[in-house]
Design a protein around this motif. Structure first.
Motif, mmCIF file in Angstrom:
data_model
loop_
_atom_site.group_PDB
_atom_site.id
_atom_site.type_symbol
_atom_site.label_atom_id
_atom_site.label_comp_id
_atom_site.label_asym_id
_atom_site.label_seq_id
_atom_site.Cartn_x
_atom_site.Cartn_y
_atom_site.Cartn_z
ATOM 1 N N ASP A 1 6.642 6.572 7.999
ATOM 2 C CA ASP A 1 5.423 6.321 8.770
ATOM 3 C C ASP A 1 5.227 7.394 9.829
ATOM 4 O OD1 ASP A 1 4.669 4.052 7.408
ATOM 5 O OD2 ASP A 1 5.507 2.647 8.872
ATOM 6 N N LYS B 1 1.343 3.090 14.534
ATOM 7 C CA LYS B 1 1.112 3.848 13.305
ATOM 8 C C LYS B 1 -0.222 4.590 13.371
ATOM 9 C CE LYS B 1 2.124 0.437 10.329
ATOM 10 N NZ LYS B 1 2.423 -0.232 9.035
ATOM 11 N N LEU B 2 -0.239 5.781 12.770
ATOM 12 C CA LEU B 2 -1.376 6.688 12.871
ATOM 13 C C LEU B 2 -2.243 6.661 11.611
ATOM 14 C CD1 LEU B 2 0.608 9.715 14.299
ATOM 15 C CD2 LEU B 2 -1.169 8.441 15.538
ATOM 16 N N PRO B 3 -3.548 6.882 11.774
ATOM 17 C CA PRO B 3 -4.405 7.066 10.596
ATOM 18 C C PRO B 3 -4.133 8.410 9.936
ATOM 19 C CG PRO B 3 -5.669 7.369 12.620
ATOM 20 C CD PRO B 3 -4.304 6.906 13.036
ATOM 21 N N ASP B 4 -4.383 8.481 8.646
ATOM 22 C CA ASP B 4 -4.038 9.682 7.878
ATOM 23 C C ASP B 4 -4.896 10.891 8.236
ATOM 24 O OD1 ASP B 4 -2.076 8.288 6.519
ATOM 25 O OD2 ASP B 4 -3.377 7.753 4.843
ATOM 26 N N HIS B 5 -6.081 10.666 8.795
ATOM 27 C CA HIS B 5 -6.985 11.812 8.999
ATOM 28 C C HIS B 5 -6.601 12.685 10.191
ATOM 29 C CE1 HIS B 5 -8.888 9.208 12.062
ATOM 30 N NE2 HIS B 5 -9.452 10.301 12.534
ATOM 31 N N VAL C 1 -6.315 3.658 18.751
ATOM 32 C CA VAL C 1 -6.018 4.255 17.447
ATOM 33 C C VAL C 1 -6.798 3.546 16.339
ATOM 34 C CG1 VAL C 1 -4.189 4.625 15.747
ATOM 35 C CG2 VAL C 1 -3.765 5.127 18.161
ATOM 36 N N ALA C 2 -6.918 2.217 16.420
ATOM 37 C CA ALA C 2 -7.672 1.474 15.416
ATOM 38 C C ALA C 2 -9.137 1.889 15.420
ATOM 39 C CB ALA C 2 -7.537 -0.026 15.667
ATOM 40 N N ALA D 1 -9.440 5.259 13.814
ATOM 41 C CA ALA D 1 -9.305 5.160 12.361
ATOM 42 C C ALA D 1 -10.587 4.635 11.729
ATOM 43 C CB ALA D 1 -8.128 4.249 12.012
ATOM 44 N N ALA D 2 -11.175 3.603 12.338
ATOM 45 C CA ALA D 2 -12.371 2.979 11.764
ATOM 46 C C ALA D 2 -13.564 3.929 11.768
ATOM 47 C CB ALA D 2 -12.706 1.707 12.535
ATOM 48 N N ARG E 1 -13.292 7.338 12.116
ATOM 49 C CA ARG E 1 -12.863 8.698 11.743
ATOM 50 C C ARG E 1 -13.055 9.675 12.903
ATOM 51 N NH1 ARG E 1 -9.896 9.184 7.160
ATOM 52 N NH2 ARG E 1 -10.717 11.279 6.844
ATOM 53 N N GLU F 1 -12.058 12.358 15.525
ATOM 54 C CA GLU F 1 -11.095 13.445 15.635
ATOM 55 C C GLU F 1 -10.810 13.743 17.109
ATOM 56 O OE1 GLU F 1 -9.311 15.121 13.600
ATOM 57 O OE2 GLU F 1 -10.176 14.837 11.604
#
Length: 336
Positions: free
Chosen positions: A82, A127-131, A293-294, A297-298, A300, A302
């Motif tokens: 992760d 936990k981090l978003p993949d982007h 972070v959520a 992620a939702a 996107r 940057e």
């Protein structure tokens, strides 16, 4: 394993040292291979001797992100592989703050991020978003969390107006996150070029405070005399009363920094009669970071990075932070 320590309150006191590599983590603990981080005003305070209780020698740099490489017994929050952001307030997991939860700080009173492998409480990471790149992820723990907590505290939503001072890390994250919440955003800067960049990120109103020092009057004018629901002030000092004036009746001023000095002649009558809430900010919980972070992620979102430095240029990164004038964050890539 390699680490960098700060041995005294000085930009010239960074030293590379060898430390024993941690073994299998204990119950509820994890090992994280550190990949990136970023410089914050708190780090400058440590490096200049202005952070209360800072330890020397210590591993500096509050912000950090990395990859989980081992987990101990009863760890359910994350798994090996992760990608995680490491929260700066290692003891403050959720809920209201206390001195015991809010005062311990990574990179100041606790070991920070400039180490190859960190042993951490599994509850202190998100936990981090993949982007997000490693460098972008390393900018989140203080700035994104602080911005999100201020927006949450003021209950910012689609009918809200947010006023932001400057274009540093917290202000730019607050701009992006406030727009994600549907709010109207007004932002100030001394640079027309930075204001143009802020508009490109979604700012609704911008103005140059060097051309018009009465920025609080401009906020009132552009809100029909009502004022902003939330003013995020990283400056403090003599100008703090302008933030109070720019807030609406019953609005909030988030005091998140003291770039202009720690003392301010607060107009208490304005605070009382207009019922303005002055909210100090000494960080936030892991849950606050998780909320930011959520949202990123939702939507996107940057992270906006002004410059990225390697470890050999750590001093230059601190000097740039001290000079100010950057747009967004100053990232550090951990090129061990």
């Amino acid at each position: 394993m390699q680490s960098i320590q700060i041995t005294a309150p000085s930009f010239d006191a960074f030293r590379r040292v060898e430390l024993p590599e941690p073994t299998q983590p204990g119950k509820g603990r994890i090992l994280v291979r550190m990949k990136a981080g970023s410089v914050n005003f708190a780090d400058l305070a440590v490096a200049s001797g202005h952070y209360p209780g800072a330890l020397y020698p210590n591993i500096p740099l509050s912000d950090g992100a990395g990859e989980v490489i081992a987990v101990g017994e009863d760890v359910w929050q994350v798994a090996v592989g992760d990608r995680v952001a490491i929260h700066v307030k290692a003891h403050w997991i959720a809920g209201r703050p206390s001195a015991e939860l809010a005062n311990p700080m990574r990179g100041a009173t606790l070991p920070g991020s400039l180490v190859e492998i960190a042993e951490l409480d599994a509850a202190s990471v998100v936990k981090l978003p993949d982007h997000l790149s490693w460098e972008a992820a390393g900018t989140l723990p203080i700035a994104a969390m602080t911005a999100w907590r201020a927006l949450e505290s003021a209950q910012i939503g689609p009918a809200s107006t947010v006023a932001l001072l400057g274009t540093g890390g917290v202000s730019i994250f607050a701009l992006q996150l406030a727009k994600a919440r549907g709010a109207r955003v007004i932002i100030t800067s001394s640079s027309d070029e930075k204001l143009a960049r802020a508009r490109a990120l979604g700012a609704d109103e911008v103005f140059n405070y060097r051309q018009d020092a009465n920025w609080d009057a401009s906020v009132l004018e552009r809100t029909g005399g009502v004022g902003a629901d939330l003013v995020i002030d990283p400056v403090g000092g003599e100008g703090f009363n302008r933030s109070v004036t720019a807030a609406r009746h019953g609005g909030t001023v988030a005091a998140i920094g003291f770039l202009g000095g720690g003392a301010t002649p607060l107009d208490l009558l304005s605070v009382i009669f207009r019922e303005v809430r002055v909210q100090g900010s000494n960080g936030g919980s892991v849950a606050d970071l998780a909320g930011a972070v959520a949202a990123m992620a939702a939507h996107r979102i940057e992270a906006v990075i002004d410059r990225t430095f390697g470890l050999d240029d750590l001093k230059k990164a601190y000097e740039l932070m001290a000079q100010g004038g950057h747009f967004g964050k100053i990232a550090i890539s951990f090129d061990w």
